[in-house]
Design a protein around this motif. Structure first.
Motif, PDB file in Angstrom:
ATOM      1  N   GLN A 103     -15.378  13.458   7.904  1.00 29.65           N
ATOM      2  CA  GLN A 103     -15.412  12.344   6.961  1.00 29.65           C
ATOM      3  C   GLN A 103     -14.311  12.531   5.937  1.00 29.65           C
ATOM      4  N   MET A 104     -13.720  11.409   5.516  1.00 35.42           N
ATOM      5  CA  MET A 104     -12.625  11.493   4.575  1.00 35.42           C
ATOM      6  C   MET A 104     -12.829  10.598   3.372  1.00 35.42           C
ATOM      7  N   SER A 105     -12.500  11.145   2.220  1.00 35.55           N
ATOM      8  CA  SER A 105     -12.355  10.340   1.015  1.00 35.55           C
ATOM      9  C   SER A 105     -10.863  10.075   0.844  1.00 35.55           C
ATOM     10  N   ALA A 106     -10.523   8.877   0.392  1.00 36.14           N
ATOM     11  CA  ALA A 106      -9.111   8.491   0.328  1.00 36.14           C
ATOM     12  C   ALA A 106      -8.770   7.894  -1.024  1.00 36.14           C
ATOM     13  N   ARG A 107      -7.481   7.968  -1.335  1.00 35.53           N
ATOM     14  CA  ARG A 107      -6.963   7.356  -2.554  1.00 35.53           C
ATOM     15  C   ARG A 107      -5.573   6.807  -2.250  1.00 35.53           C
ATOM     16  N   TYR A 108      -5.257   5.623  -2.785  1.00 35.07           N
ATOM     17  CA  TYR A 108      -3.949   5.020  -2.556  1.00 35.07           C
ATOM     18  C   TYR A 108      -3.712   3.960  -3.608  1.00 35.07           C
ATOM     19  N   MET A 109      -2.512   3.442  -3.653  1.00 31.67           N
ATOM     20  CA  MET A 109      -2.159   2.385  -4.598  1.00 31.67           C
ATOM     21  C   MET A 109      -2.038   1.064  -3.839  1.00 31.67           C
ATOM     22  N   ASP A 151      -4.418   1.681  -8.772  1.00 34.76           N
ATOM     23  CA  ASP A 151      -5.084   2.817  -8.154  1.00 34.76           C
ATOM     24  C   ASP A 151      -6.391   2.375  -7.506  1.00 34.76           C
ATOM     25  N   SER A 152      -6.582   2.712  -6.242  1.00 39.29           N
ATOM     26  CA  SER A 152      -7.792   2.324  -5.521  1.00 39.29           C
ATOM     27  C   SER A 152      -9.010   3.125  -5.941  1.00 39.29           C
ATOM     28  N   VAL A 189       0.857  -1.186   0.000  1.00 39.43           N
ATOM     29  CA  VAL A 189       0.000   0.000   0.000  1.00 39.43           C
ATOM     30  C   VAL A 189       0.896   1.241   0.000  1.00 39.43           C
ATOM     31  N   THR A 190       0.773   2.058  -1.036  1.00 41.13           N
ATOM     32  CA  THR A 190       1.638   3.228  -1.199  1.00 41.13           C
ATOM     33  C   THR A 190       0.824   4.409  -1.716  1.00 41.13           C
TER      34      THR A 190
END
Length: 217
Positions: free
Chosen positions: A128-134, A139-140, A117-118
């Motif tokens: 509240q949070m929206s998130a993005r990661y690899m 890409d998630s 996970v990077t």
């Protein structure tokens, strides 16, 4: 396409981390946003999450500059923050908003599987949070993922002098999954024998600190 056991566990472990990466909103009015520097975050998983990783023989390895940590018998990760900007809304911290990214990442390993996970990033607005990661270089995407109640954490503020940044710290903040995230993983979690997780389940406690420079400074 179903959700794999690795992605389910990865989501549970990464949820509080991603929630913490947003120091404060991506914002409609960039001119009112301050910037943060020298930031860091620590995440400690709850007993529920840690017991499950131990039961499955899952190990967690930090990807530098992230580091493994241990506090009071609990395990977790510490990450430096970069590219943070936002409004901490000190008069009413529940309305803090902002964006940030964390340097480094982590690896989850089981007997026949590995998840990396990077490129962790988050966008916070109104608890509240929206998130993005690899995940393994995939890409998630972006979706509402995590929530918290700011009043459950401990906020400390050390004001800066003569235009210097103020030091902001939120300690021991409980983090939970959003309804969207819970709905996404519930069926797969049950089929793989994971304990039930609801929107009330605390999956970790987060501490985050940074030097915040107001746009009015």
């Amino acid at each position: 396409m179903g959700v794999s056991r690795r992605s389910v566990l990865g989501g549970v472990l990464s949820s509080p981390l991603l929630a913490a990466t947003a120091l404060s909103p991506s914002a409609d009015a960039a001119e009112v946003l301050g910037t943060a520097q020298d930031g860091w975050l620590e995440i400690l998983w709850t007993a529920l999450v840690q017991t499950e990783t131990d039961r499955r023989g899952t190990t967690v390895e930090a990807i530098a500059p992230a580091e493994l940590i241990q506090r009071d018998g609990r395990r977790g990760l510490r990450f430096p923050l970069r590219s943070a900007q936002g409004d901490p809304a000190l008069a009413n911290p529940a309305h803090a908003q902002g964006t940030a990214a964390a340097d480094g990442g982590f690896v989850l390993r089981e007997a026949a599987a590995e998840v990396r996970v990077t490129r962790l990033a988050g966008d916070v607005r109104d608890e509240q949070m929206s998130a993005r990661y690899m995940v393994n270089n995939v890409d998630s995407g972006v979706r509402p993922m995590f929530t918290w109640h700011t009043a459950e954490g401990v906020l400390s503020v050390v004001p800066g002098v003569l235009g210097a940044p103020a030091t902001l710290k939120m300690s021991n903040l409980p983090v939970r999954m959003t309804r969207e995230m819970v709905d996404l993983v519930t069926t797969s979690m049950r089929s793989f024998g994971f304990p039930d997780i609801t929107t009330d389940t605390v999956v970790a406690h987060v501490t985050i600190q940074g030097s915040y420079l107001s746009p009015l400074s």
